[in-house]
Design a protein around this motif. Structure first.
Motif, PDB file in Angstrom:
ATOM      1  N   UNK A   1       0.590  -0.995  -0.213  1.00  0.00           N
ATOM      2  CA  UNK A   1      -0.493  -0.420   0.137  1.00  0.00           C
ATOM      3  C   UNK A   1       0.653   1.299  -0.014  1.00  0.00           C
ATOM      4  N   UNK A   2       1.777   0.966   0.564  1.00  0.00           N
ATOM      5  CA  UNK A   2       3.499   2.096   1.172  1.00  0.00           C
ATOM      6  C   UNK A   2       3.166   3.324  -0.686  1.00  0.00           C
ATOM      7  N   UNK A   3       3.128   2.814  -0.822  1.00  0.00           N
ATOM      8  CA  UNK A   3       3.321   3.521  -2.798  1.00  0.00           C
ATOM      9  C   UNK A   3       2.748   4.013  -3.422  1.00  0.00           C
ATOM     10  N   UNK A   4       0.926   2.708  -3.525  1.00  0.00           N
ATOM     11  CA  UNK A   4       0.653   3.326  -4.291  1.00  0.00           C
ATOM     12  C   UNK A   4      -1.123   4.018  -3.844  1.00  0.00           C
ATOM     13  N   UNK A   5      -1.038   3.742  -2.117  1.00  0.00           N
ATOM     14  CA  UNK A   5      -2.501   4.376  -1.326  1.00  0.00           C
ATOM     15  C   UNK A   5      -2.342   5.642  -2.206  1.00  0.00           C
TER      16      UNK A   5
ATOM     17  N   UNK B   1      -2.307  15.729  -1.242  1.00  0.00           N
ATOM     18  CA  UNK B   1      -1.936  14.152  -1.703  1.00  0.00           C
ATOM     19  C   UNK B   1      -1.801  13.782  -0.347  1.00  0.00           C
ATOM     20  N   UNK B   2      -2.329  13.923   0.592  1.00  0.00           N
ATOM     21  CA  UNK B   2      -2.137  13.507   2.455  1.00  0.00           C
ATOM     22  C   UNK B   2      -3.323  11.532   2.130  1.00  0.00           C
TER      23      UNK B   2
ATOM     24  N   UNK C   1     -11.532  -2.243  -7.851  1.00  0.00           N
ATOM     25  CA  UNK C   1     -11.410  -3.002  -7.225  1.00  0.00           C
ATOM     26  C   UNK C   1     -10.402  -4.150  -7.564  1.00  0.00           C
ATOM     27  N   UNK C   2     -10.012  -3.864  -8.800  1.00  0.00           N
ATOM     28  CA  UNK C   2      -8.524  -4.344 -10.220  1.00  0.00           C
ATOM     29  C   UNK C   2      -7.400  -3.347  -9.217  1.00  0.00           C
ATOM     30  N   UNK C   3      -7.569  -1.930  -9.059  1.00  0.00           N
ATOM     31  CA  UNK C   3      -7.305  -1.509  -9.167  1.00  0.00           C
ATOM     32  C   UNK C   3      -5.764  -1.307  -7.317  1.00  0.00           C
ATOM     33  N   UNK C   4      -7.181  -1.961  -6.433  1.00  0.00           N
ATOM     34  CA  UNK C   4      -6.605  -2.309  -4.754  1.00  0.00           C
ATOM     35  C   UNK C   4      -6.645  -3.558  -4.380  1.00  0.00           C
TER      36      UNK C   4
END
Lengths: 344, 149
Positions: free
Chosen positions: B46-50, B92-93, B138-141
């Motif tokens: 998740x870190x890079x993409x959240x 972007x937080x 949903x695919x992106x997550x």
């Protein structure tokens, strides 16, 4: 960590006045079901001049849980099915007095020398998958075939045409109360389920409510020795259990082999043979969509428990992240295809 | 040069699972550490993409609303759709993006409910676009279940 051994020994001595020198040792907490604290332990005592040793399992209500259930539901299910020969642990004591262990609990036989398959392992049973799968689906058929009254399973009845509505109302309410953020896919699923109700249940059966990979114990020979975690059991449409057992979340890498066991067509055939019932494909499809929604509701609820600090068991956070993601994706795929069918 | 957060978290996952968990005595403790390890591995994903996931979802919903606002007959809903379509993310937080994501998803639910019951000729195509958005989102997550090695 609290020392349950002397307190539980005092309880056993109270429940077994014929016993003396009651001792409890080896208390070990295990992951067993998401809604109760579960402990393995060994109890020994003297009775009628002989030494008795018995491994037991203690299931105690938590402060908060993944699934809020009444412990007597599960205990009564074990009591109803144990005499039928279905592999379930023998239930021993149900206790609601708080003075013994602070919270209600029940006690049952410990099934030794067995393991449970992980629902997140793509191949949870290895070479035993075929043998276990045949038993798994046959046992589920036997649960569906049982006459609730004949086995003393007393629960609130529901009209066969209302089974779906009662369950959908119940789980929609969970989402209403526990969602931490808006859930467009869950809401779309609820609307679809209400627009397309299933045919009435052909029979009012005991529904286990959480019958799946991970909720039964098997030995090294591949014999299922105990069906566990009846916390969500109720009377309803037997198709509900089939759909939950076959949900793509369990052993997710093998959708053609539900739960990582046998091919779906063989599984459904075995269930029909054991239950004496026919599977209506339209009804089963409804219950499949419903069960993915029910899963979502459970993971949403787990996320809220963790978020609020009511329960900081890491399984709640992990299931909220991973299982919500899976069930959202499963439902989005199915519902978008159904919407396309409706438009055509 | 220092290791990025996702690199470190992925390393922690391996250490927990291969070095620490096997040393623990209790079955419950071992199981809990395993769950924490898997959660750390997912946090690494998740870190890079959240922020990117939320930013893209928000832009996708605004684009849908810009189109839908010109079509729906309910004037009040149309106005809210067009108003929402012109909003922007100013931070972007993740916490800030979540606020706008929640507001936009609430409106998306209302729009989809309306489209499903609409008899208008444009409704099927818009319904299809909404589902395409949801499937993509949903695919992106998608979280990959962590595996060692």
């Amino acid at each position: 960590m609290e020392d349950l051994a002397p307190r539980f020994a005092a309880y056993l001595a109270h429940r077994m006045p014929q016993a003396s020198n009651v001792e409890v040792a080896g208390v070990s907490r295990i992951h067993g079901g998401a809604s109760r604290e579960t402990f393995r332990l060994s109890a020994t005592w003297k009775e009628g001049g002989r030494d008795v040793a018995r491994p037991l399992v203690l299931r105690r209500d938590p402060v908060a849980s993944l699934i809020e259930t009444e412990r007597d539901l599960e205990y009564n299910a074990y009591r109803a099915f144990h005499p039928t020969g279905l592999p379930v642990p023998e239930p021993l004591f149900l206790e609601t007095e708080l003075k013994w262990l602070d919270r209600p609990f029940f006690v049952m036989e410990q099934i030794v020398g067995c393991a449970a398959g992980s629902p997140f392992n793509p191949d949870p049973y290895g070479p035993l998958a075929e043998k276990i799968g045949r038993q798994f689906w046959t046992h589920l058929g036997r649960i569906a075939a049982a006459e609730p009254k004949d086995i003393g399973f007393e629960m609130e009845a529901v009209a066969p045409g209302e089974c779906w509505k009662r369950e959908l109302d119940k789980w929609e309410k969970v989402i209403d109360e526990d969602e931490l953020s808006p859930q467009p896919i869950a809401r779309a699923a609820i609307r679809w389920l209400r627009r397309n109700p299933p045919p009435p249940a052909q029979k009012l059966s005991v529904v286990h409510g959480d019958y799946r990979t991970g909720n039964f114990l098997f030995n090294e020979e591949g014999d299922i020795k105990a069906i566990l975690d009846w916390e969500m059991c109720h009377l309803g449409d037997p198709l509900e259990d089939i759909a939950w057992a076959a949900d793509p979340l369990w052993a997710f890498a093998t959708p053609d082999r539900p739960g990582g066991m046998i091919p779906r067509a063989e599984a459904l055939h075995l269930w029909q043979e054991a239950s004496g019932l026919k599977i209506d494909p339209v009804g089963l499809r409804w219950w499949e969509i419903f069960n993915s929604l029910k899963g979502l509701a459970i993971w949403i609820s787990a996320g809220k428990e963790y978020h609020t600090g009511a329960n900081r068991d890491p399984i709640l956070a992990l299931s909220s992240w991973y299982c919500t993601d899976m069930h959202d994706r499963i439902l989005a795929g199915r519902l978008s295809a159904l919407a396309k069918e409706e438009r055509a | 040069m220092k290791p990025e957060v996702d690199t470190a978290l992925s390393g922690f996952f391996v250490t927990l699972m291969t070095e620490i968990a096997p040393q623990l005595g209790g079955e419950y403790s071992t199981g809990s550490v395993g769950l924490i390890g898997m959660s750390i591995a997912m946090a690494a994903q998740e870190y890079d993409r959240a922020a990117d996931i939320r930013f893209r979802e928000n832009e996708g919903m605004r684009a849908l609303f810009a189109e839908a606002g010109k079509l729906v007959e309910d004037k009040a809903l149309a106005k809210r759709l067009l108003d929402a379509a012109t909003t922007k993310d100013t931070s972007l937080k993740v916490s800030a993006l979540n606020v706008s994501n929640d507001a936009l998803k609430t409106l998306l639910i209302e729009l989809q409910t309306s489209v499903e019951t609409s008899k208008s000729s444009w409704a099927p195509a818009l319904d299809e676009k909404i589902w395409a958005f949801l499937v993509d989102a949903m695919e992106g997550r998608r979280l990959v279940f962590p595996a060692l090695g």
